[in-house]
Scaffold this motif. Structure first.
Motif, PDB file in Angstrom:
ATOM      1  N   GLY A   1       0.834  -1.182   0.000  1.00  0.00           N
ATOM      2  CA  GLY A   1       0.000   0.000   0.000  1.00  0.00           C
ATOM      3  C   GLY A   1       0.873   1.237   0.000  1.00  0.00           C
ATOM      4  O   GLY A   1       2.107   1.157   0.073  1.00  0.00           O
ATOM      5  N   ASP A   2       0.229   2.404  -0.054  1.00  0.00           N
ATOM      6  CA  ASP A   2       1.004   3.647  -0.049  1.00  0.00           C
ATOM      7  C   ASP A   2       1.611   3.911   1.324  1.00  0.00           C
ATOM      8  O   ASP A   2       2.691   4.502   1.436  1.00  0.00           O
ATOM      9  CB  ASP A   2       0.150   4.831  -0.501  1.00  0.00           C
ATOM     10  CG  ASP A   2      -1.199   4.909   0.213  1.00  0.00           C
ATOM     11  OD1 ASP A   2      -1.737   3.851   0.595  1.00  0.00           O
ATOM     12  OD2 ASP A   2      -1.736   6.013   0.376  1.00  0.00           O
ATOM     13  N   GLY A   3       0.952   3.455   2.398  1.00  0.00           N
ATOM     14  CA  GLY A   3       1.504   3.654   3.730  1.00  0.00           C
ATOM     15  C   GLY A   3       2.801   2.895   3.934  1.00  0.00           C
ATOM     16  O   GLY A   3       3.792   3.446   4.416  1.00  0.00           O
ATOM     17  N   GLY A   4       2.819   1.627   3.564  1.00  0.00           N
ATOM     18  CA  GLY A   4       4.018   0.823   3.732  1.00  0.00           C
ATOM     19  C   GLY A   4       5.131   1.244   2.806  1.00  0.00           C
ATOM     20  O   GLY A   4       6.292   1.353   3.220  1.00  0.00           O
TER      21      GLY A   4
ATOM     22  N   GLU B   1      -4.398   6.777   2.202  1.00  0.00           N
ATOM     23  CA  GLU B   1      -4.949   6.576   3.541  1.00  0.00           C
ATOM     24  C   GLU B   1      -4.321   5.340   4.176  1.00  0.00           C
ATOM     25  O   GLU B   1      -3.936   4.396   3.476  1.00  0.00           O
ATOM     26  CB  GLU B   1      -6.464   6.373   3.444  1.00  0.00           C
ATOM     27  CG  GLU B   1      -7.197   6.353   4.765  1.00  0.00           C
ATOM     28  CD  GLU B   1      -8.713   6.302   4.565  1.00  0.00           C
ATOM     29  OE1 GLU B   1      -9.405   5.911   5.513  1.00  0.00           O
ATOM     30  OE2 GLU B   1      -9.178   6.651   3.468  1.00  0.00           O
ATOM     31  N   LEU B   2      -4.195   5.357   5.490  1.00  0.00           N
ATOM     32  CA  LEU B   2      -3.910   4.130   6.224  1.00  0.00           C
ATOM     33  C   LEU B   2      -5.245   3.415   6.398  1.00  0.00           C
ATOM     34  O   LEU B   2      -5.883   3.448   7.462  1.00  0.00           O
ATOM     35  CB  LEU B   2      -3.265   4.437   7.575  1.00  0.00           C
ATOM     36  CG  LEU B   2      -1.886   5.120   7.515  1.00  0.00           C
ATOM     37  CD1 LEU B   2      -1.421   5.527   8.906  1.00  0.00           C
ATOM     38  CD2 LEU B   2      -0.861   4.217   6.848  1.00  0.00           C
ATOM     39  N   GLY B   3      -5.686   2.775   5.325  1.00  0.00           N
ATOM     40  CA  GLY B   3      -7.061   2.287   5.238  1.00  0.00           C
ATOM     41  C   GLY B   3      -7.417   1.253   6.279  1.00  0.00           C
ATOM     42  O   GLY B   3      -8.552   1.217   6.778  1.00  0.00           O
TER      43      GLY B   3
ATOM     44  N   GLN C   1      -6.423  11.065  11.700  1.00  0.00           N
ATOM     45  CA  GLN C   1      -4.990  11.017  11.391  1.00  0.00           C
ATOM     46  C   GLN C   1      -4.590   9.768  10.600  1.00  0.00           C
ATOM     47  O   GLN C   1      -3.511   9.196  10.812  1.00  0.00           O
ATOM     48  CB  GLN C   1      -4.162  11.104  12.676  1.00  0.00           C
ATOM     49  CG  GLN C   1      -4.236  12.450  13.373  1.00  0.00           C
ATOM     50  CD  GLN C   1      -3.609  13.569  12.537  1.00  0.00           C
ATOM     51  OE1 GLN C   1      -2.662  13.344  11.797  1.00  0.00           O
ATOM     52  NE2 GLN C   1      -4.160  14.773  12.643  1.00  0.00           N
ATOM     53  N   THR C   2      -5.437   9.364   9.680  1.00  0.00           N
ATOM     54  CA  THR C   2      -5.079   8.239   8.810  1.00  0.00           C
ATOM     55  C   THR C   2      -4.931   8.657   7.348  1.00  0.00           C
ATOM     56  O   THR C   2      -4.495   7.851   6.532  1.00  0.00           O
ATOM     57  CB  THR C   2      -6.136   7.118   8.889  1.00  0.00           C
ATOM     58  OG1 THR C   2      -7.411   7.637   8.507  1.00  0.00           O
ATOM     59  CG2 THR C   2      -6.205   6.546  10.301  1.00  0.00           C
ATOM     60  N   SER C   3      -5.291   9.897   7.030  1.00  0.00           N
ATOM     61  CA  SER C   3      -5.122  10.359   5.647  1.00  0.00           C
ATOM     62  C   SER C   3      -3.646  10.640   5.384  1.00  0.00           C
ATOM     63  O   SER C   3      -2.887  11.007   6.289  1.00  0.00           O
ATOM     64  CB  SER C   3      -5.953  11.611   5.389  1.00  0.00           C
ATOM     65  OG  SER C   3      -5.519  12.668   6.221  1.00  0.00           O
ATOM     66  N   LEU C   4      -3.219  10.436   4.141  1.00  0.00           N
ATOM     67  CA  LEU C   4      -1.819  10.579   3.765  1.00  0.00           C
ATOM     68  C   LEU C   4      -1.672  11.588   2.629  1.00  0.00           C
ATOM     69  O   LEU C   4      -2.516  11.651   1.735  1.00  0.00           O
ATOM     70  CB  LEU C   4      -1.242   9.231   3.316  1.00  0.00           C
ATOM     71  CG  LEU C   4      -1.273   8.103   4.349  1.00  0.00           C
ATOM     72  CD1 LEU C   4      -0.814   6.802   3.712  1.00  0.00           C
ATOM     73  CD2 LEU C   4      -0.396   8.440   5.542  1.00  0.00           C
ATOM     74  N   THR C   5      -0.604  12.346   2.676  1.00  0.00           N
ATOM     75  CA  THR C   5      -0.241  13.230   1.568  1.00  0.00           C
ATOM     76  C   THR C   5       0.870  12.543   0.791  1.00  0.00           C
ATOM     77  O   THR C   5       1.977  12.350   1.306  1.00  0.00           O
ATOM     78  CB  THR C   5       0.243  14.593   2.083  1.00  0.00           C
ATOM     79  OG1 THR C   5      -0.814  15.209   2.820  1.00  0.00           O
ATOM     80  CG2 THR C   5       0.653  15.497   0.934  1.00  0.00           C
TER      81      THR C   5
END
Length: 671
Positions: free
Chosen positions: A571-574, A601-603, A618-622
């Motif tokens: 994912g984008d978070g990892g 997002e940290l979905g 605080q789970t949305s990501l830029t």
């Protein structure tokens, strides 16, 4: 030749001159008057000075604390060290005012084609502590080192360099030490043999810890080699000094400092043996001054005479109890976990004789093909309804190499036969009806003989292949219907993994990160001859891409994996945690195909907040445009925003040789 300068560098005799090797170190107009610079002659670092029309060639290392004199300056006729301001004559290296510290100088000639310096012929390399320990490590089967070279591991790194030049080792220069540990952990999980990770003292060592814990809890062999400050300054708090024994005490099964008077070969023998037999973390600490100590007569070690066979059979009574339970069962189901990954031929043979469905834990995904007549996919939170249905309809669970994690959800309401090589794993969380201690492949073979050998009573098990096919038909119809779901907020996971099912090579090695992408992969992707790598018990975000580096290394050194494609799924978070490792893949020309599910997002965390009726916070990501980022690093980046772009993008990605990322803009809800 324009003649030698009169600077005290005259050669004393012809024999001495013949022993020098001359190197051109600069052009005639390269260094302005009154300036200094660092140059290199062979492997010798030199401070070249130009003052009052004359050149000087001095050792680049200040005799005070080793400051780089070539980065200093000439002030009022004196060469000043940039670190502490100590002064030396730019021509002779003498200290002012009668001080006795003097910098070594080298013969220098100004010729028509430039400035030349004479260096004594390099002496043959003398074997060091690091050399003999690295050779021992190689003899134990270590084939790869992932790491970062730095000031407190230079002699050790130089020994690794010599081993790579001999072809004994491969080396991957990573951008963050955490990636080195994750890559080595993945290599150990995949191959069953350790790789090493190399770092400096202090922050380099501490950056390894997450990846080492990942290896430890997933029972993967791994070797950590960390530099350390000089022993003489250890304790009061030197620069980058930490107490590594304390820092690694929780994670390392074996951790020892390499001291001046250590039995160096034996330390490496024990570290490698511990990593292999305990399937755990082994750690060696190398103080700076010990790494390069000469040990001309030391002989490297190895595993000869140090290992025993590990195919241990279970006690006869335990085996007979298990065989009798299987013999009486009419609807047995086999559950395999990560611990059974090297025993699948024997387990599959037993399943086929019994006609018993085989389900896996999530860490065991791919151990049996989802297209095998008895393969039923994953059990638990990331699983298929097929697996849970067969578990619920069973009258016996035969469990190989699984830990009974609450994420897997193996029911305790059925009779259970549990087989494991670790006696502590047997009945760890609750009692089981038949705990069997033995190597899994050996035990499985003995069970097969007890059930189907000459004179054995025929098992009552019914052949459940028809039911397996029926349940798969139901689930595949459901998956196909989900492909058509649309939210307008991105592509659904069902659509993404349907496309992956169509295009992923059937023998790919899949490195899967943590997050919504993980759950969707477990549920929707159908394994064939794939091998799956993940952070099982630690569940560490960020493993996916570094694990692909480790998998790529395995394809280069282990014939079992030669030529197999490597795929990272994140994912984008990892991916955001280790995205600089794309440059590592580019630098080493790694053939890695990366599927990136970007929902900004940290979905998974948003989902968990909703599940317990909390506000999503605080789970949305830029994020950047990851595809553009990968392209800027020298890889190939492809961005997918519409479902109908998926097939073409994946076809292009899998056809490309080199690092490629397919960034798919996905929906955080349609998972």
């Amino acid at each position: 030749m324009q003649g030698e300068q009169e600077q005290g560098h005259q050669r004393s005799d012809d024999h001495e001159a013949d022993a020098l090797v001359w190197h051109r170190i600069a052009g005639l107009d390269e260094l302005p008057e009154g300036r200094v610079k660092t140059v290199v002659a062979g492997t010798t670092s030199i401070c070249l000075t130009h003052y009052e029309g004359r050149y000087g060639a001095l050792d680049n290392r200040c005799p005070h604390q080793g400051g780089p004199l070539g980065e200093g300056s000439i002030e009022k006729g004196w060469l000043r060290c940039p670190w502490h301001g100590w002064d030396y004559c730019p021509h002779t290296g003498q200290s002012p005012g009668g001080y006795d510290e003097t910098v070594r100088t080298f013969p220098l000639e100004v010729r028509e084609d430039g400035i030349w310096v004479g260096i004594a012929a390099e002496k043959p390399h003398q074997q060091t502590v690091s050399d003999v320990m690295v050779e021992t490590m190689v003899n134990w089967g270590v084939r790869w080192v992932f790491g970062m070279v730095g000031h407190s591991n230079l002699p050790l790194a130089d020994a690794v360099r010599r081993a790579t030049e001999r072809g004994d080792l491969g080396y991957v220069a990573i951008r963050h030490e955490g990636a080195a540990a994750f890559a080595a952990s993945a290599y150990g999980k995949l191959t069953g043999t350790p790789a090493a990770c190399l770092t400096i003292a202090g922050p380099g060592a501490t950056n390894l810890l997450t990846g080492l814990w990942d290896a430890k809890v997933d029972r993967a062999p791994i070797l950590a080699l960390t530099g350390q400050v000089d022993t003489q300054v250890l304790g009061p708090g030197a620069f980058q000094e930490i107490d590594q024994n304390k820092a690694f005490s929780g994670v390392a099964r074996f951790s020892q400092p390499v001291q001046r008077d250590s039995r160096h070969v034996e330390l490496m023998n024990l570290a490698c043996k511990s990593a292999l037999l305990e399937r755990d973390v082994a750690h060696l600490v190398f103080p700076d001054e010990v790494q390069g100590l000469p040990v001309p007569d030391a002989r490297p070690g190895g595993p000869e005479g140090r290992l025993t066979q590990r195919d241990i059979a279970p006690p006869a009574a335990q085996l007979e109890r298990a065989a009798e339970m299987v013999r009486r069962a009419e609807r047995p189901v086999i559950i395999v976990g990560h611990g059974a990954r090297f025993s699948m031929p024997d387990i599959t043979r037993l399943a086929e004789q019994l006609g018993a469905p085989v389900v896996t834990t999530f860490k065991g995904k791919g151990l049996i093909s989802d297209h095998h007549p008895l393969g039923c996919g994953v059990l638990g939170r990331s699983g298929t309804p097929i697996a849970s249905w067969f578990m619920n309809e069973s009258d016996l669970l035969l469990v190989f190499g699984a830990s009974f994690s609450n994420h897997t959800g193996i029911t305790t309401h059925k009779p259970i036969v549990q087989v494991d090589y670790d006696p502590m794993a047997l009945g760890k969380f609750h009692r089981v009806d038949a705990p069997v201690w033995g190597e899994i492949a050996v035990t499985c073979g003995l069970l097969h003989e007890a059930l189907f050998g000459a004179g054995a009573g025929a098992p009552k098990a019914s052949d459940q292949r028809g039911e397996v096919a029926e349940r798969w038909a139901i689930w595949r119809a459901e998956k196909e219907s989900r492909e058509h779901d649309r939210s307008g907020r991105g592509i659904s996971s069902a659509s993404v993994f349907a496309a992956m099912n169509r295009h992923t090579p059937p023998n790919a090695i899949l490195a899967v990160d943590v997050g919504n992408n993980t759950y969707s992969f477990g549920r929707y992707f159908e394994c064939r001859e794939h091998s799956v790598l993940m952070s099982g018990y630690l569940g560490s975000l960020g493993l996916g891409y570094p694990a692909a580096l480790g998998a790529w290394a395995a394809t280069r050194s282990d014939e079992r994996f030669a030529g197999r494609p490597v795929v990272a799924i994140t994912g984008d978070g990892g991916f955001g945690q280790y995205l600089a490792e794309v440059t590592t893949a580019v630098h080493h020309d790694m053939d890695i195909t990366h599927l990136l599910l970007n929902n900004s997002e940290l979905g998974k965390i948003s989902k968990e907040q909703r599940a317990i009726e909390l506000d999503v916070w605080q789970t949305s990501l830029t994020n950047p445009n990851f595809a553009d980022f990968v392209s800027s690093c020298g890889g190939v980046g492809i961005r997918v925003t519409q479902v109908d772009e998926l097939d073409e993008a994946l076809e292009r990605a899998f056809a490309h040789r080199g690092p490629v990322t397919v960034e798919v803009m996905t929906d955080a809800v349609l998972v």
